[in-house]
Write an enzyme that holds these catalytic residues in place. Structure first.
Site, PDB file in Angstrom:
ATOM      1  N   SER A 121       0.849  -1.199   0.000  1.00  0.00           N
ATOM      2  CA  SER A 121       0.000   0.000   0.000  1.00  0.00           C
ATOM      3  C   SER A 121       0.883   1.248   0.000  1.00  0.00           C
ATOM      4  O   SER A 121       1.930   1.293   0.645  1.00  0.00           O
ATOM      5  CB  SER A 121      -0.883  -0.017   1.251  1.00  0.00           C
ATOM      6  OG  SER A 121      -1.435   1.260   1.451  1.00  0.00           O
ATOM      7  N   THR A 181      -8.997  -0.455   4.525  1.00  0.00           N
ATOM      8  CA  THR A 181      -9.131  -0.705   3.097  1.00  0.00           C
ATOM      9  C   THR A 181      -9.674  -2.115   2.884  1.00  0.00           C
ATOM     10  O   THR A 181     -10.109  -2.770   3.826  1.00  0.00           O
ATOM     11  CB  THR A 181      -7.774  -0.416   2.382  1.00  0.00           C
ATOM     12  OG1 THR A 181      -7.962  -0.549   0.978  1.00  0.00           O
ATOM     13  CG2 THR A 181      -6.658  -1.346   2.825  1.00  0.00           C
ATOM     14  N   LYS A 200     -13.898  -2.522   4.656  1.00  0.00           N
ATOM     15  CA  LYS A 200     -14.579  -1.220   4.748  1.00  0.00           C
ATOM     16  C   LYS A 200     -16.027  -1.354   5.235  1.00  0.00           C
ATOM     17  O   LYS A 200     -16.512  -0.492   5.951  1.00  0.00           O
ATOM     18  CB  LYS A 200     -14.563  -0.518   3.388  1.00  0.00           C
ATOM     19  CG  LYS A 200     -13.221   0.123   3.055  1.00  0.00           C
ATOM     20  CD  LYS A 200     -13.316   0.957   1.788  1.00  0.00           C
ATOM     21  CE  LYS A 200     -11.961   1.506   1.414  1.00  0.00           C
ATOM     22  NZ  LYS A 200     -11.993   2.351   0.225  1.00  0.00           N
ATOM     23  N   ASN A 232     -13.800   4.141   5.971  1.00  0.00           N
ATOM     24  CA  ASN A 232     -12.376   3.964   5.628  1.00  0.00           C
ATOM     25  C   ASN A 232     -11.458   4.672   6.628  1.00  0.00           C
ATOM     26  O   ASN A 232     -10.255   4.659   6.468  1.00  0.00           O
ATOM     27  CB  ASN A 232     -12.087   4.470   4.198  1.00  0.00           C
ATOM     28  CG  ASN A 232     -12.010   5.978   4.130  1.00  0.00           C
ATOM     29  OD1 ASN A 232     -12.694   6.665   4.878  1.00  0.00           O
ATOM     30  ND2 ASN A 232     -11.180   6.488   3.251  1.00  0.00           N
ATOM     31  N   ASP A 270     -13.464   8.677   1.676  1.00  0.00           N
ATOM     32  CA  ASP A 270     -13.510   8.426   0.223  1.00  0.00           C
ATOM     33  C   ASP A 270     -14.433   9.452  -0.440  1.00  0.00           C
ATOM     34  O   ASP A 270     -14.228   9.838  -1.588  1.00  0.00           O
ATOM     35  CB  ASP A 270     -14.032   7.006  -0.074  1.00  0.00           C
ATOM     36  CG  ASP A 270     -12.957   5.953   0.156  1.00  0.00           C
ATOM     37  OD1 ASP A 270     -11.757   6.305   0.120  1.00  0.00           O
ATOM     38  OD2 ASP A 270     -13.311   4.778   0.386  1.00  0.00           O
ATOM     39  N   GLY A 284     -19.472  -0.470  -6.867  1.00  0.00           N
ATOM     40  CA  GLY A 284     -18.803  -1.092  -5.720  1.00  0.00           C
ATOM     41  C   GLY A 284     -18.633  -0.108  -4.585  1.00  0.00           C
ATOM     42  O   GLY A 284     -19.340   0.910  -4.498  1.00  0.00           O
ATOM     43  N   TYR A 307      -5.388   4.790  -9.908  1.00  0.00           N
ATOM     44  CA  TYR A 307      -4.173   5.616  -9.898  1.00  0.00           C
ATOM     45  C   TYR A 307      -2.885   4.814 -10.042  1.00  0.00           C
ATOM     46  O   TYR A 307      -1.797   5.375 -10.002  1.00  0.00           O
ATOM     47  CB  TYR A 307      -4.126   6.519  -8.659  1.00  0.00           C
ATOM     48  CG  TYR A 307      -3.904   5.798  -7.362  1.00  0.00           C
ATOM     49  CD1 TYR A 307      -4.956   5.222  -6.684  1.00  0.00           C
ATOM     50  CD2 TYR A 307      -2.628   5.692  -6.820  1.00  0.00           C
ATOM     51  CE1 TYR A 307      -4.758   4.562  -5.502  1.00  0.00           C
ATOM     52  CE2 TYR A 307      -2.420   5.036  -5.634  1.00  0.00           C
ATOM     53  CZ  TYR A 307      -3.485   4.475  -4.978  1.00  0.00           C
ATOM     54  OH  TYR A 307      -3.291   3.820  -3.810  1.00  0.00           O
TER      55      TYR A 307
HETATM   56  P1  NAP Z   1     -15.296  -2.885  -5.771  1.00  0.00           P
HETATM   57  O1  NAP Z   1     -16.105  -2.629  -4.560  1.00  0.00           O
HETATM   58  O2  NAP Z   1     -14.798  -4.229  -6.002  1.00  0.00           O
HETATM   59  O3  NAP Z   1     -16.179  -2.467  -7.052  1.00  0.00           O
HETATM   60  C1  NAP Z   1     -15.685  -2.661  -8.325  1.00  0.00           C
HETATM   61  C2  NAP Z   1     -16.707  -2.186  -9.326  1.00  0.00           C
HETATM   62  O4  NAP Z   1     -16.108  -2.281 -10.592  1.00  0.00           O
HETATM   63  C3  NAP Z   1     -17.971  -3.028  -9.369  1.00  0.00           C
HETATM   64  O5  NAP Z   1     -19.049  -2.191  -9.695  1.00  0.00           O
HETATM   65  C4  NAP Z   1     -17.674  -4.018 -10.477  1.00  0.00           C
HETATM   66  O6  NAP Z   1     -18.812  -4.428 -11.196  1.00  0.00           O
HETATM   67  C5  NAP Z   1     -16.860  -3.188 -11.401  1.00  0.00           C
HETATM   68  N1  NAP Z   1     -15.935  -4.010 -12.161  1.00  0.00           N
HETATM   69  C6  NAP Z   1     -15.003  -4.837 -11.674  1.00  0.00           C
HETATM   70  N2  NAP Z   1     -14.327  -5.415 -12.670  1.00  0.00           N
HETATM   71  C7  NAP Z   1     -14.871  -4.961 -13.812  1.00  0.00           C
HETATM   72  C8  NAP Z   1     -14.618  -5.203 -15.183  1.00  0.00           C
HETATM   73  N3  NAP Z   1     -13.657  -6.030 -15.541  1.00  0.00           N
HETATM   74  N4  NAP Z   1     -15.363  -4.560 -16.098  1.00  0.00           N
HETATM   75  C9  NAP Z   1     -16.329  -3.738 -15.700  1.00  0.00           C
HETATM   76  N5  NAP Z   1     -16.620  -3.463 -14.419  1.00  0.00           N
HETATM   77  C10 NAP Z   1     -15.884  -4.069 -13.479  1.00  0.00           C
HETATM   78  O7  NAP Z   1     -14.050  -1.918  -5.821  1.00  0.00           O
HETATM   79  P2  NAP Z   1     -13.921  -0.466  -5.188  1.00  0.00           P
HETATM   80  O8  NAP Z   1     -13.399  -0.568  -3.820  1.00  0.00           O
HETATM   81  O9  NAP Z   1     -15.167   0.266  -5.414  1.00  0.00           O
HETATM   82  O10 NAP Z   1     -12.745   0.151  -6.062  1.00  0.00           O
HETATM   83  C11 NAP Z   1     -12.933   0.415  -7.445  1.00  0.00           C
HETATM   84  C12 NAP Z   1     -11.679   1.025  -8.018  1.00  0.00           C
HETATM   85  O11 NAP Z   1     -11.505   2.337  -7.482  1.00  0.00           O
HETATM   86  C13 NAP Z   1     -10.412   0.295  -7.622  1.00  0.00           C
HETATM   87  O12 NAP Z   1     -10.145  -0.741  -8.489  1.00  0.00           O
HETATM   88  C14 NAP Z   1      -9.365   1.371  -7.658  1.00  0.00           C
HETATM   89  O13 NAP Z   1      -8.740   1.404  -8.911  1.00  0.00           O
HETATM   90  C15 NAP Z   1     -10.127   2.634  -7.428  1.00  0.00           C
HETATM   91  N6  NAP Z   1      -9.823   3.200  -6.099  1.00  0.00           N
HETATM   92  C16 NAP Z   1      -9.172   4.358  -6.097  1.00  0.00           C
HETATM   93  C17 NAP Z   1      -8.886   4.942  -4.899  1.00  0.00           C
HETATM   94  C18 NAP Z   1      -8.162   6.235  -4.904  1.00  0.00           C
HETATM   95  O14 NAP Z   1      -7.829   6.713  -3.811  1.00  0.00           O
HETATM   96  N7  NAP Z   1      -7.890   6.824  -6.047  1.00  0.00           N
HETATM   97  C19 NAP Z   1      -9.254   4.353  -3.690  1.00  0.00           C
HETATM   98  C20 NAP Z   1      -9.925   3.155  -3.742  1.00  0.00           C
HETATM   99  C21 NAP Z   1     -10.207   2.587  -4.948  1.00  0.00           C
HETATM  100  P3  NAP Z   1     -19.729  -5.663 -10.739  1.00  0.00           P
HETATM  101  O15 NAP Z   1     -20.726  -5.073  -9.806  1.00  0.00           O
HETATM  102  O16 NAP Z   1     -20.309  -6.167 -11.985  1.00  0.00           O
HETATM  103  O17 NAP Z   1     -18.837  -6.648 -10.058  1.00  0.00           O
END
Ligand code: NAP
Length: 566
Positions: free
Chosen positions: A260, A305, A309, A330, A346, A371, A454
């Protein structure tokens, strides 16, 4: 003889020793010395693993020359026997002879295992202690158990330092090690830590609990024990030289967590604002293990994380209204009485970068994903009056979220026909080695693209947007903003945003170099890059990157199955 021992005693006083000792291995003395020469300036405290040499005694003459040349160096000679986890195949008597010769060669300290002490005559050890500072050590390569019992045995032997190294298989094992060190460090010169990835925090908290020093690898790849972090990380990221009983402890908890970027960012913020605090990566394999530690380690605050969460919410005494609404937390603050309070930063991570560029009230925003992060974004954006549309690979989840957040569900097939002020990617598509984009070019009809991914810093989606002159907001801004808000909640001070952005950018550059040193070569992510991408993706949804991993599908492809009406 006694005059000599007085000299050694003064040279090994606790306050004279640096906090970090760098172990050195090498197949021959020349290789070991070359490494020592290159490291001694930054790492004047070194452990020479003589057991790695095919002829330890033969190597001592060269090592003596090095020690004569470098009076500033403090050197431990270790010749661990194979039966005790080292490489030396000789007897305990032969080990004693080598360590005695090491003392004559100028080593200030020697390390000898409890098991060898038990074999040798008591007078042998006493004589060795007269010549050199003795570290009596015990290593448990499997678990953290019977620390008190082991130490009771160790105390029977005279030593200048008592070193107890266990293996952590849970976070709680670190607590055991800390309690053990706290119990004895006032009376004895103790060195203690737990090996293994779960024990990483003991390398910092051990010092806080009274361990005179700890061990750090010379560089990544030169670790001599599992879970060892580098000496420069211990000094620069964790500021180990200033960690003391008054140092406040914070951390990020998740599984996996090892790579991380939060510790780099948050420790830099604490350093910049001169807060006496350290921020650790807590590898919690279960929430139960995490909670046991939270109650025993004097943690002031926690970043939470994946995958905890949602689950942490039920362990909180109270939380802010947005956290309750989103159902995910978070950020945890631990009160003086041990009670836990939850926040969700977040939301600020998504909302703040947008608010810096536009008025959110009335802004037409498309959110990809449903998600955890999408939930925070949806409630946060609706709270600021945005007109929000949500689409997702699994349409039902987008519909549910849209209903809960009072947003609108939009079918993927309708996206290309619409125009937005902002499109936000809250899916992992484009992350790490995954070079896909969650939208097609014709669907990118927007003024701003905010890609929450990112790692890497520039995704395919971002490149596509730039090509269409769309203004891009990188995911780094969310990462820094959510961390900045945490910093403010914990310390009450404004977060040093520029410093936080700078160190994360640097870390991302390093990761990019590791992942793809040559543009023309196929992009195979390093273990570090893979772990970072795993940090932000639940196991079931990890994106394509290495052999055996499932290929990621773009958003909406699953929606081709049953058409669900809004
Ligand atoms: P999550 O709870 O697992 O949700 C992922 C979402 O993306 C779900 O809606 C899922 O759809 C969809 N998804 C997954 N794989 C996919 C694919 N191959 N094609 C299309 N849709 C897909 O994850 P999260 O915690 O919300 O995090 C999402 C992303 O946010 C992370 O991967 C990360 O890159 C980013 N993030 C950024 C920060 C930051 O500080 N910048 C912090 C945390 C996360 P389904 O419902 O169909 O499964």
């Amino acid at each position: 003889m006694h005059a000599v021992s007085t000299v050694y005693a003064s040279r090994i006083q606790r306050f004279r020793l640096p906090r970090v000792c760098v172990p050195l291995v090498g197949e021959d003395p020349a290789a070991m010395l070359e490494r020592a020469e290159s490291l001694v300036r930054d790492n004047p405290f070194m452990e020479f693993r003589l057991d790695y040499l095919s002829n330890p005694v033969g190597g001592l003459a060269k090592l003596k020359h090095f020690l004569d040349l470098h009076p500033e160096a403090t050197a431990i000679a270790t010749c661990r026997r194979a039966v005790n986890g080292g490489k030396f195949r000789g007897s305990a008597a032969a080990q004693l002879e080598i360590l005695t010769k090491a003392a004559a060669a100028g080593f200030q300290l020697v390390d000898i295992e409890l098991q060898s002490a038990e074999i040798l005559k008591r007078t042998d050890l006493a004589e060795l202690k007269d010549k050199v500072g003795v570290i009596l050590s015990f290593h448990d390569f499997k678990a953290t158990r019977k620390l008190e019992e082991t130490f009771a045995g160790m105390k029977q032997y005279p030593a200048d330092f008592y070193k107890v190294v266990s293996t952590a298989t849970t976070l709680y094992d670190n607590v055991q090690m800390m309690k053990f060190l706290q119990a004895h460090s006032a009376q004895f010169e103790m060195v203690g830590l737990s090996m293994g990835e779960q024990g990483i925090i003991s390398r910092i908290l051990g010092v806080r609990a009274g361990s005179v020093f700890t061990f750090g690898a010379a560089t990544r790849g030169e670790e001599t024990a599992p879970g060892q972090v580098t000496a420069s990380e211990l000094r620069d990221t964790y500021r180990i030289e200033m960690v003391d009983a008054a140092t406040q402890v914070y951390g990020v908890a998740g599984d996996p967590i090892a790579h991380s970027l939060s510790p780099i960012m948050m420790n830099a913020a604490f350093r910049r604002e001169t807060v006496n605090a350290v921020y650790l990566a807590l590898h919690a394999k279960t929430l139960k293990d995490l909670m046991a530690c939270v109650h025993e380690i004097p943690l002031r605050g926690l970043s939470i994380t994946m995958p905890y969460k949602q689950d942490i919410v039920s362990a909180l005494s109270n939380s802010d209204p947005l956290t309750r609404q989103i159902g995910a937390c978070n950020t945890v603050v631990r009160g003086q009485d041990g009670r836990l309070f939850g926040f969700n930063t977040d939301v600020a991570g998504v909302v703040t970068p947008l608010q810096q560029r536009m008025t959110l009230a009335g802004a037409k925003i498309l959110l990809l994903g449903a998600g955890g992060v999408a939930r925070a974004a949806a409630f946060g954006l609706k709270d600021r009056g945005a007109e929000l549309f949500i689409t997702n690979r699994t349409p039902e989840k987008a519909q549910t979220l849209a209903r809960q957040a009072k947003a609108k569900y939009i079918k993927r097939t309708d996206v290309a026909k619409s125009n937005f002020d902002v499109i936000i990617n809250a899916t992992p598509v484009g992350m790490g080695a995954n070079r896909q984009a969650p939208l097609d070019e014709k669907e990118l009809n927007t003024r701003y693209l905010f890609d929450l991914v990112y790692v890497p810093a520039e995704t395919k989606l971002m490149k596509m947007a730039r090509a269409k002159n769309i203004e891009v907001i990188p995911g780094l801004e969310m990462f820094v903003q959510q961390g900045a808000r945490q910093f403010e909640i914990w310390t009450g001070k404004p977060a040093p945003l520029a410093e936080m952005t700078f160190v994360v950018n640097k870390a991302l550059e390093r990761l990019a170099q590791q992942a793809s040193p040559h543009e023309e070569e196929p992009r195979v992510p390093s273990p570090a890059a893979r772990a970072v991408q795993a940090d932000f993706s639940p196991r079931s949804q990890r994106v394509a990157g290495s052999a055996g991993e499932k290929k990621a599908k773009p958003v909406g492809r699953k929606a081709a199955k049953p058409a669900v009406k809004r």
